[in-house]
Motif scaffolding. Structure first.
Motif, PDB file in Angstrom:
ATOM      1  N   UNK A 153       0.862  -1.180  -0.002  1.00 18.94           N
ATOM      2  CA  UNK A 153      -0.058   0.040   0.014  1.00 18.94           C
ATOM      3  C   UNK A 153       0.945   1.459  -0.065  1.00 18.94           C
ATOM      4  N   UNK A 154       2.025   1.430   0.692  1.00 18.56           N
ATOM      5  CA  UNK A 154       2.952   2.517   0.633  1.00 18.56           C
ATOM      6  C   UNK A 154       3.405   2.624  -0.780  1.00 18.56           C
ATOM      7  N   UNK A 155       3.867   1.632  -1.506  1.00 20.29           N
ATOM      8  CA  UNK A 155       4.320   1.830  -2.844  1.00 20.29           C
ATOM      9  C   UNK A 155       3.177   1.949  -3.724  1.00 20.29           C
ATOM     10  N   UNK A 156       1.793   1.909  -3.312  1.00 19.02           N
ATOM     11  CA  UNK A 156       0.720   2.044  -4.175  1.00 19.02           C
ATOM     12  C   UNK A 156       0.278   3.493  -4.280  1.00 19.02           C
ATOM     13  N   UNK A 157       0.416   4.273  -2.963  1.00 11.99           N
ATOM     14  CA  UNK A 157       0.278   5.666  -2.764  1.00 11.99           C
ATOM     15  C   UNK A 157       1.378   6.434  -2.951  1.00 11.99           C
ATOM     16  N   UNK A 158       2.538   6.178  -2.453  1.00  9.74           N
ATOM     17  CA  UNK A 158       3.650   6.795  -2.627  1.00  9.74           C
ATOM     18  C   UNK A 158       4.826   6.562  -3.868  1.00  9.74           C
ATOM     19  N   UNK A 159       4.792   5.219  -4.070  1.00 12.35           N
ATOM     20  CA  UNK A 159       5.934   4.785  -4.937  1.00 12.35           C
ATOM     21  C   UNK A 159       6.736   4.038  -4.516  1.00 12.35           C
ATOM     22  N   UNK A 160       7.038   4.230  -3.176  1.00 17.65           N
ATOM     23  CA  UNK A 160       8.186   3.762  -2.409  1.00 17.65           C
ATOM     24  C   UNK A 160       7.851   3.184  -0.963  1.00 17.65           C
ATOM     25  N   UNK A 161       8.602   2.389  -0.148  1.00 18.79           N
ATOM     26  CA  UNK A 161       8.201   1.979   0.960  1.00 18.79           C
ATOM     27  C   UNK A 161       8.717   2.867   2.103  1.00 18.79           C
ATOM     28  N   UNK A 162       9.797   3.727   2.005  1.00 17.09           N
ATOM     29  CA  UNK A 162      10.198   4.628   2.888  1.00 17.09           C
ATOM     30  C   UNK A 162       9.509   5.746   3.061  1.00 17.09           C
ATOM     31  N   UNK A 163       8.128   5.770   3.768  1.00 16.20           N
ATOM     32  CA  UNK A 163       7.207   6.841   3.457  1.00 16.20           C
ATOM     33  C   UNK A 163       7.039   7.357   5.075  1.00 16.20           C
ATOM     34  N   UNK A 164       7.742   6.991   6.186  1.00 18.16           N
ATOM     35  CA  UNK A 164       7.425   7.429   7.469  1.00 18.16           C
ATOM     36  C   UNK A 164       7.464   8.870   7.509  1.00 18.16           C
ATOM     37  N   UNK A 165       6.417   9.641   8.072  1.00 17.86           N
ATOM     38  CA  UNK A 165       6.450  10.966   7.905  1.00 17.86           C
ATOM     39  C   UNK A 165       5.455  11.666   7.040  1.00 17.86           C
ATOM     40  N   UNK A 166       4.989  10.943   5.748  1.00 13.44           N
ATOM     41  CA  UNK A 166       4.394  11.447   4.815  1.00 13.44           C
ATOM     42  C   UNK A 166       2.810  11.158   5.293  1.00 13.44           C
ATOM     43  N   UNK A 167       1.872  12.111   4.710  1.00 18.48           N
ATOM     44  CA  UNK A 167       0.576  12.070   5.070  1.00 18.48           C
ATOM     45  C   UNK A 167      -0.389  11.553   3.951  1.00 18.48           C
ATOM     46  N   UNK A 168      -1.535  11.181   4.398  1.00 20.25           N
ATOM     47  CA  UNK A 168      -2.621  10.755   3.554  1.00 20.25           C
ATOM     48  C   UNK A 168      -3.973  11.505   4.092  1.00 20.25           C
ATOM     49  N   UNK A 169      -4.816  11.603   2.849  1.00 18.07           N
ATOM     50  CA  UNK A 169      -6.028  12.342   3.452  1.00 18.07           C
ATOM     51  C   UNK A 169      -7.142  11.171   3.593  1.00 18.07           C
ATOM     52  N   UNK A 170      -7.564  11.014   4.828  1.00 18.62           N
ATOM     53  CA  UNK A 170      -8.553   9.860   5.179  1.00 18.62           C
ATOM     54  C   UNK A 170      -9.697  10.596   5.245  1.00 18.62           C
ATOM     55  N   UNK A 171     -10.955   9.930   4.730  1.00 17.54           N
ATOM     56  CA  UNK A 171     -12.309  10.334   5.243  1.00 17.54           C
ATOM     57  C   UNK A 171     -12.626   9.855   6.455  1.00 17.54           C
ATOM     58  N   UNK A 172     -13.218  10.704   7.353  1.00 17.07           N
ATOM     59  CA  UNK A 172     -13.714  10.382   8.567  1.00 17.07           C
ATOM     60  C   UNK A 172     -14.796  11.461   8.841  1.00 17.07           C
ATOM     61  N   UNK A 173     -15.923  10.759   9.346  1.00 12.52           N
ATOM     62  CA  UNK A 173     -17.302  11.478   9.509  1.00 12.52           C
ATOM     63  C   UNK A 173     -17.625  12.753   8.269  1.00 12.52           C
ATOM     64  N   UNK A 174     -17.233  12.238   7.045  1.00 12.08           N
ATOM     65  CA  UNK A 174     -17.662  12.976   5.938  1.00 12.08           C
ATOM     66  C   UNK A 174     -16.573  13.931   5.658  1.00 12.08           C
ATOM     67  N   UNK A 175     -15.741  14.242   6.232  1.00 16.26           N
ATOM     68  CA  UNK A 175     -14.777  15.219   6.033  1.00 16.26           C
ATOM     69  C   UNK A 175     -13.388  14.458   5.722  1.00 16.26           C
TER      70      UNK A 175
END
Length: 794
Positions: A153-175
């Protein structure tokens, strides 16, 4: 001497190419089958055992027992309350962790993607010690906005596995909110009941934590770690004592409000037992639940095929022994003793076995993709190469070579040199062992063939039976809710290739209500709009359908199926009241639909109640014109992304999803066919060997018959009839057993294909035909030989 034996062995193999090929092919196929099934059973038995400290990890499971002793419900699920409650009240429970399946929407640029995820407690990696590639497991889930990814999944969203510290926008309670990647884990092993791709921290409110009504909520897995040396049975007793004391008042409230009379029982399930458990299966985020019966059946088939291959080896070797009678006589005359001859023939056996082993590895590797597809696994032959299995294979090689070569070596080394040199030696005896084996082989082959045909017919019955509604050219699109519904429907209906659009809820819900005053009835409850029944062509046989002309339909009207009416005991259902007393709601029945199979055909049609409350809608059902899928699917996707931009788009054709319900039947249909083909093939090899043996023994008889004027047909019939008689005997043994087993198996299905006599007749005729073709080849060949060769004496 060894070099001489080796030369002799290879010369003999080269001289008898056909028989050598059959010998090696039969044995290698049997070994390849054993290897593949060993891969399967090893994988099944090894599930979850890779985790450190796994023997102290248990899952809390529950069972609800009625006053009469019958089981109301049993589940591997608990609620958010059970873990902390039992951990605080039972000293032997060192720690706990909760694990819940989840699904999140992730915003990547302007695109919204769906992703399987799980919610867990912050101590997840302290208990479930899955290895991390980056990050610290002890602190990875401390913060509420932390997220842990798998490498894939790290490679799916970032293209690399070394992604500690990067962010993803997750939907919670509609936002959409930013979540920070705090760790990256290795992809979970193939043999793991937990295969997470994304982990977020489980957040619970103070009310949820303290509300004792949550003793009766069940929606996640709770794992506990017991202290070293703790007795699980004693811990279970302490858990029950604590539950009965702590939940006493809650039990009284639930009993009075819901007329709940069952008693809950909590036990501990070893983590390593979950994968193969029949009672408490891997669910709610756990995957790979299996049935141990699969392994038993496959292991039995593999063992039988391997055993038959070994015995066929014996049959063919003995059958060809007369061709080597002179060689044995010469060796004895010039001084070879019996021990040396046995050593020679055992050596040849081991050479053949070694070749068969090498070929078996190649065959297994070649068939592995097919077998993986069949078994729904991702196995590799490297899985076999650990110390124990290599030792097992070495032992298997030695035992197989010995079993396959010892009896022929014993027989061949005992030949009288005078008789063999003067061509007077003949194999004698009734060959009861070989004949019994033929009966056994073809009995099992017939059983497997009939089982395959029965399974195939039942599968075809399940996928072709009239469901009571029309599922052709219908597709479903999830995540259509609120004020988006009307707009989405309106835009879709502008396309001439879209005939109808309806809305319903996602999934199925089981609940209960009171009817006829105080009778409680359990049923499936679904929410649909007024277009749902016409779209699926489900007939209303009494009363009316929902209508937008009746504003009260969304608040108080329901439609029930015939099964509901029958269970309620109503003669006239329209106007009857369904009372949901526990939330103070009452509904009036306005219509009755003809029973239709809203669930799989593995289940009998149960009572169903349909409501018309759009607050629970979420799934668009779309009927398109036949042959228009290629043109209309891009249009539906475009409209969805325009109207529902913050949800991932997906769709599914209803008829395909219906067929997917019978994947287990489809898999076993293929597996049984695979076993039946292998068994009949190896059985025919054995029959061929015995036909060779018979022809050799009756060589002079055939010559005399030909001299006296017998035709080829007469001689071939005389040589074949004994073997065909054995096959017919096997049919008489197998068919009653097959009938009983097939009948018993079909009882598992409330809707099933009928067993017909022609099915058994066709299977029997097929077996006889295969046997006839196998035997007649050698019989005709013997009958066509020149009599002078068999009658002359040297």
């Amino acid at each position: 001497m060894f070099r001489n034996y080796l030369k002799t062995a290879f010369r003999n193999l080269a001289k008898n190419k056909v028989y050598s090929f059959i010998n090696i092919a039969g044995l290698s196929i049997g070994l390849a089958c054993a290897m593949l099934i060993l891969l399967y059973t090893k994988d099944e038995a090894s599930y979850d055992r890779f985790l450190p400290g796994v023997n102290n990890i248990y899952r809390i499971v529950s069972k609800e027992v009625n006053p009469d002793g019958s089981i109301l419900m049993q589940s591997g699920n608990t609620g958010s309350f059970h873990g902390p409650a039992f951990a605080s009240g039972v000293p032997e429970i060192v720690s706990f962790v909760r694990f819940q399946g989840d699904y999140v929407n992730i915003k990547k640029g302007t695109e919204v993607l769906g992703q399987d995820a799980h919610r867990v407690d912050s101590n997840f990696f302290s208990i479930m010690q899955f290895p991390l590639v980056y990050g610290n497991g002890k602190t990875a889930l401390q913060q509420p906005d932390a997220i842990v990814l798998s490498e894939t999944v790290a490679r799916k969203f970032f293209g690399s596995a070394d992604v500690v510290g990067k962010t993803l926008q997750l939907q919670r309670n509609g936002t959409f909110k930013p979540y920070t990647v705090t760790a990256v884990a290795k992809d979970c092993p193939q043999n793991s009941s937990i295969k997470f791709q994304m982990l977020t921290k489980m957040e619970l409110s103070a009310e949820e934590i303290s509300d004792r009504m949550n003793w009766f909520n069940f929606f996640l897995n709770t794992f506990v770690v017991l202290a070293p040396g703790a007795d699980a049975k004693q811990v279970e007793k302490k858990m029950m004592r604590f539950y009965e004391m702590d939940a006493r008042e809650t039990i009284k409230i639930v009993a009075e409000k819901y007329n709940y009379k069952a008693k809950a029982q909590y036990t501990l399930q070893p983590y390593t037992d979950i994968h193969l458990s029949k009672e408490y299966r891997a669910d709610n985020g756990m995957v790979g639940a299996s049935n141990p019966m699969y392994s038993y059946i496959l292991s039995g088939i593999a063992l039988f095929i391997l055993l038959i291959a070994c015995i066929n080896f014996v049959n063919l070797t003995v059958a060809r022994s007369l061709k080597r009678a002179r060689e044995i006589g010469v060796r004895k005359v010039i001084g070879s003793d019996r021990r040396q001859l046995i050593g020679q023939f055992l050596g040849e056996s081991y050479i053949l076995c070694f070749i068969a082993f090498v070929l078996a590895l190649g065959i297994a590797q070649l068939l592995l993709p097919f077998f993986n597809d069949l078994s729904n696994k991702a196995l590799s032959l490297t899985y076999l190469f650990d110390v124990k299995l290599v030792s097992s294979y070495a032992a298997l090689f030695l035992v197989t070579g010995f079993l396959a070569g010892f009896y022929p070596a014993l027989v061949l080394s005992g030949f009288n040199p005078v008789e063999t040199l003067y061509n007077r030696f003949r194999l004698t005896g009734k060959n009861y062992l070989q004949r019994s084996l033929v009966v056994l082989q073809f009995s099992l082959a017939t059983l497997l063939i009939i089982a395959t045909v029965v399974m195939y017919r039942q599968f075809q019955f399940l996928v072709s039976k009239d469901l009571g509604y029309n599922d052709k050219h219908v597709l479903t699109v999830p995540n259509v809710t609120g004020n988006k519904i009307a707009v989405f429907r309106q835009e879709l209906l502008k396309n001439p290739n879209i005939e109808q659009v309806a809305i319903r809820n996602n999934g199925f819900n089981v609940t209960l209500a009171r009817i006829n005053g105080n009778k409680e009835l359990e049923f499936t409850m679904d929410w649909v709009d007024a277009d749902y029944l016409p779209l699926y062509k489900i007939p209303v046989i009494q009363g009316r359908n929902f209508s937008r002309s009746f504003s009260s339909d969304t608040a108080s009207a329901v439609i029930v199926n015939e099964a509901f009416v029958k269970a309620a005991g109503w003669k006239d259902a329209v106007g009857q009241v369904v009372d949901f007393w526990y939330n103070n709601k009452k509904y009036t029945v306005v219509g009755v639909v003809k029973d239709y199979h809203y669930a799989a055909l593995n289940e009998v049609i149960k009572p169903q109640l349909l409501c018309n409350n759009e607050d629970n809608f979420g799934l668009a059902v779309i009927r398109i014109k036949e042959g228009s899928a290629a043109a209309v699917l891009p249009f539906i996707e475009q409209q969805y992304k325009s109207i529902v931009p913050l949800q991932p788009y997906s769709y599914e054709f209803k008829d395909i999803s219906n067929q997917r319900q019978y994947e287990a039947e489809a898999k076993w249909k293929k597996m049984l066919l695979f076993g039946a083909v292998l068994t009949i093939f190896i059985s025919c090899i054995g029959l061929f060997g015995l036909s060779v043996l018979a022809a050799e023994k009756r060589l002079k008889e055939v010559g005399v018959r030909k001299v006296l004027g017998a035709s080829v047909t007469t001689i071939a019939t005389a040589l074949s009839k004994d073997f065909l008689l054995l096959v017919v005997i096997s049919l008489f043994i197998a068919m009653p057993i097959a009938w009983l087993l097939a009948n018993k198996w079909l009882q598992n299905y409330p809707y099933r294909a009928a067993l017909s006599w022609w099915l058994f007749a066709a299977a029997g005729a097929g077996v006889v035909l295969l046997a006839l073709l196998t035997v007649s080849f050698q019989a005709i060949r013997a009958a066509m030989a020149k009599p002078v060769k068999s009658l002359r004496t040297e």
